[in-house]
Design an enzyme around this catalytic site. Sequence first.
Site, PDB file in Angstrom:
ATOM      1  N   ARG A  25       0.828  -1.218   0.000  1.00 19.00           N
ATOM      2  CA  ARG A  25       0.000   0.000   0.000  1.00 19.00           C
ATOM      3  C   ARG A  25       0.861   1.266   0.000  1.00 19.00           C
ATOM      4  O   ARG A  25       0.529   2.249   0.647  1.00 19.00           O
ATOM      5  CB  ARG A  25      -0.976   0.000   1.188  1.00 19.00           C
ATOM      6  N   ARG A  29      -3.507   7.082   0.706  1.00 18.10           N
ATOM      7  CA  ARG A  29      -3.949   8.328   1.354  1.00 18.10           C
ATOM      8  C   ARG A  29      -2.896   9.025   2.213  1.00 18.10           C
ATOM      9  O   ARG A  29      -3.072  10.177   2.572  1.00 18.10           O
ATOM     10  CB  ARG A  29      -5.203   8.060   2.189  1.00 18.10           C
ATOM     11  N   ARG A  38      -7.086  11.965  -6.006  1.00 18.98           N
ATOM     12  CA  ARG A  38      -8.300  11.215  -5.656  1.00 18.98           C
ATOM     13  C   ARG A  38      -9.512  12.144  -5.658  1.00 18.98           C
ATOM     14  O   ARG A  38     -10.596  11.769  -6.090  1.00 18.98           O
ATOM     15  CB  ARG A  38      -8.085  10.580  -4.271  1.00 18.98           C
ATOM     16  N   ASP A  75      -7.097  -2.648  -7.138  1.00 23.30           N
ATOM     17  CA  ASP A  75      -7.571  -3.203  -5.868  1.00 23.30           C
ATOM     18  C   ASP A  75      -7.928  -4.669  -6.083  1.00 23.30           C
ATOM     19  O   ASP A  75      -8.232  -5.081  -7.202  1.00 23.30           O
ATOM     20  CB  ASP A  75      -8.793  -2.436  -5.347  1.00 23.30           C
ATOM     21  N   TYR A 151     -15.081 -10.935   0.915  1.00 20.92           N
ATOM     22  CA  TYR A 151     -15.716  -9.641   0.622  1.00 20.92           C
ATOM     23  C   TYR A 151     -16.999  -9.836  -0.195  1.00 20.92           C
ATOM     24  O   TYR A 151     -17.986  -9.129  -0.014  1.00 20.92           O
ATOM     25  CB  TYR A 151     -14.744  -8.711  -0.120  1.00 20.92           C
TER      26      TYR A 151
HETATM   27  O1  CP3 Z   1      -0.155   0.806  -3.258  1.00 18.90           O
HETATM   28  C1  CP3 Z   1      -0.580  -0.348  -3.416  1.00 18.90           C
HETATM   29  O2  CP3 Z   1      -0.284  -1.274  -2.629  1.00 18.90           O
HETATM   30  C2  CP3 Z   1      -1.370  -0.687  -4.652  1.00 18.90           C
HETATM   31  C3  CP3 Z   1      -2.790  -0.620  -4.578  1.00 18.90           C
HETATM   32  C4  CP3 Z   1      -3.637  -1.485  -3.647  1.00 18.90           C
HETATM   33  C5  CP3 Z   1      -4.844  -1.005  -3.073  1.00 18.90           C
HETATM   34  N1  CP3 Z   1      -5.453  -2.032  -2.432  1.00 18.90           N
HETATM   35  C6  CP3 Z   1      -5.367   0.385  -3.203  1.00 18.90           C
HETATM   36  C7  CP3 Z   1      -6.426   0.875  -2.305  1.00 18.90           C
HETATM   37  C8  CP3 Z   1      -3.502  -2.825  -3.264  1.00 18.90           C
HETATM   38  C9  CP3 Z   1      -2.368  -3.797  -3.543  1.00 18.90           C
HETATM   39  C10 CP3 Z   1      -4.658  -3.161  -2.494  1.00 18.90           C
HETATM   40  C11 CP3 Z   1      -4.910  -4.512  -1.944  1.00 18.90           C
HETATM   41  C12 CP3 Z   1      -6.093  -4.761  -1.114  1.00 18.90           C
HETATM   42  N2  CP3 Z   1      -7.334  -4.185  -1.217  1.00 18.90           N
HETATM   43  C13 CP3 Z   1      -6.151  -5.750  -0.091  1.00 18.90           C
HETATM   44  C14 CP3 Z   1      -5.024  -6.694   0.290  1.00 18.90           C
HETATM   45  C15 CP3 Z   1      -3.963  -6.066   1.099  1.00 18.90           C
HETATM   46  C16 CP3 Z   1      -4.388  -5.683   2.489  1.00 18.90           C
HETATM   47  O3  CP3 Z   1      -4.324  -4.477   2.778  1.00 18.90           O
HETATM   48  O4  CP3 Z   1      -4.720  -6.571   3.266  1.00 18.90           O
HETATM   49  C17 CP3 Z   1      -7.442  -5.701   0.459  1.00 18.90           C
HETATM   50  C18 CP3 Z   1      -7.962  -6.567   1.595  1.00 18.90           C
HETATM   51  C19 CP3 Z   1      -8.186  -4.725  -0.268  1.00 18.90           C
HETATM   52  C20 CP3 Z   1      -9.627  -4.348  -0.094  1.00 18.90           C
HETATM   53  C21 CP3 Z   1      -9.799  -2.940   0.271  1.00 18.90           C
HETATM   54  N3  CP3 Z   1      -9.580  -1.867  -0.576  1.00 18.90           N
HETATM   55  C22 CP3 Z   1     -10.229  -2.416   1.524  1.00 18.90           C
HETATM   56  C23 CP3 Z   1     -10.574  -3.251   2.740  1.00 18.90           C
HETATM   57  C24 CP3 Z   1     -10.257  -1.024   1.398  1.00 18.90           C
HETATM   58  C25 CP3 Z   1     -10.741  -0.038   2.443  1.00 18.90           C
HETATM   59  C26 CP3 Z   1      -9.765   0.182   3.503  1.00 18.90           C
HETATM   60  C27 CP3 Z   1      -8.825   1.268   3.114  1.00 18.90           C
HETATM   61  O5  CP3 Z   1      -7.626   1.129   3.347  1.00 18.90           O
HETATM   62  O6  CP3 Z   1      -9.338   2.284   2.620  1.00 18.90           O
HETATM   63  C28 CP3 Z   1      -9.806  -0.695   0.082  1.00 18.90           C
HETATM   64  C29 CP3 Z   1      -9.645   0.677  -0.502  1.00 18.90           C
HETATM   65  C30 CP3 Z   1      -8.331   1.028  -1.109  1.00 18.90           C
HETATM   66  N4  CP3 Z   1      -7.555   0.217  -1.894  1.00 18.90           N
HETATM   67  C31 CP3 Z   1      -7.682   2.299  -1.004  1.00 18.90           C
HETATM   68  C32 CP3 Z   1      -6.491   2.205  -1.749  1.00 18.90           C
HETATM   69  C33 CP3 Z   1      -5.489   3.293  -1.984  1.00 18.90           C
HETATM   70  C34 CP3 Z   1      -8.232   3.523  -0.285  1.00 18.90           C
HETATM   71  C35 CP3 Z   1      -9.304   4.104  -1.142  1.00 18.90           C
HETATM   72  C36 CP3 Z   1      -9.448   5.575  -1.029  1.00 18.90           C
HETATM   73  O7  CP3 Z   1      -8.668   6.312  -1.636  1.00 18.90           O
HETATM   74  O8  CP3 Z   1     -10.418   5.993  -0.375  1.00 18.90           O
END
Ligand code: CP3
Length: 347
Positions: A25, A29, A38, A75, A151
């Site tokens: 990640r 943000r 964003r 994602d 999910y």
């Molecule tokens: O920078 C990176 O790593 C690349 C992009 C990436 C995102 N999500 C962007 C994202 C990657 C590799 C993921 C993987 C992901 N997504 C996982 C597995 C890794 C982990 O963290 O366990 C999971 C479980 C998800 C599902 C997911 N996506 C959730 C639960 C959420 C909400 C929680 C959160 O952190 O906001 C997301 C949203 C998400 N995915 C954001 C980003 C940058 C935030 C969205 C926003 O800008 O509001």
Amino acid sequence: MLQEKPLLTVLGGGKTKRVPFWFMRQAGRYLPEYRALRKNAGSFLDLVYTPDFAVDVTLQPIRRFAMDAAILFSDILVIPHALGQKVAFEEGRGPVLEALDPAAPLKGLNAADIHETLSPVYETLKGVSAELPEGVALIGFAGAPWTVATYMVEGGSSADHAKTKSWAYGDPEGFQTLIDILVDASVEYLLAQIDAGAEVIQLFDTWAGSLPEPAQRRWCIEPVKEITSRLRQAHPEIPIIAFPRGAGPLYVDYAVETGVNCMGIDTSLPARWAAENIQPIAGVQGNLDPRLLVVGGEAMKSEARAILEALKGGVHIFNLGHGITPETPPEHVEELSDLLRSWTSDE
Ligand code: CP3
């Protein structure tokens, strides 16, 4: 001669002067430039499906911190979305999906149909490949089937995965149908990512640890083994990293049985245990507590050095034990990146 990419060298079993690093990640943000983009993009999915934006976000952390790898900005929930499930990312609530009904037949979920929705993601990879600084590797990814299924069935994030586990335990044949669709869709998606320029694949099995042993074998290890073997049929050399968060001692079986090149270890696994038990079988990626990156300073640096020391005898890619959190000060990421670039083992 092309400059070597330390991440690929290490995954191929070769030696490098320093330990390659990137952070799960790393785009997100905690970066002001991400928050600005964003805001302009509209929704999170608009950001993911607009290649110009997604290329920029993928490269944002690389410009600041020069990690050894960029990870595609996307994602794990684009697969359910491309399979036709309603998926939205709501500010402050995380992902919201229209939950699947285990009692209803899984009609209309067709793995071959995903490319129409996902073609912008492939364009993003091509765009990033063209702009990637020398020496930086490009990581593509997908969620592992069990994690994505939680999910889809719960309708979003969940603490106990009660509905998903009840389905898997109570009707394994029905649940297998969903897992099979996710295996097929993941293979389709990842092969297209490799064709578009992904040089390494990471499979995020964030919720592996919520299943006890026999179920974790069936629903986490088996599907990841299948994905790995099908990717390797087409691309025998593609390095694959698995991240079965919370798998504990099953990390060893996960590595042996799936045959992946490298295991992403979570925060709870002692690095010394990983050195003894995993490094003889596969590489290890990890595992600084992301909370230490929020705290920064000596607390962060001494723990980072301890992890580097513990894993210096085998293949190691430095990373966190889970993703960067939004409240992380970018200066701490800088501080850690500087330490990683200058650290050499005293052996
Ligand atoms: O920078 C990176 O790593 C690349 C992009 C990436 C995102 N999500 C962007 C994202 C990657 C590799 C993921 C993987 C992901 N997504 C996982 C597995 C890794 C982990 O963290 O366990 C999971 C479980 C998800 C599902 C997911 N996506 C959730 C639960 C959420 C909400 C929680 C959160 O952190 O906001 C997301 C949203 C998400 N995915 C954001 C980003 C940058 C935030 C969205 C926003 O800008 O509001």
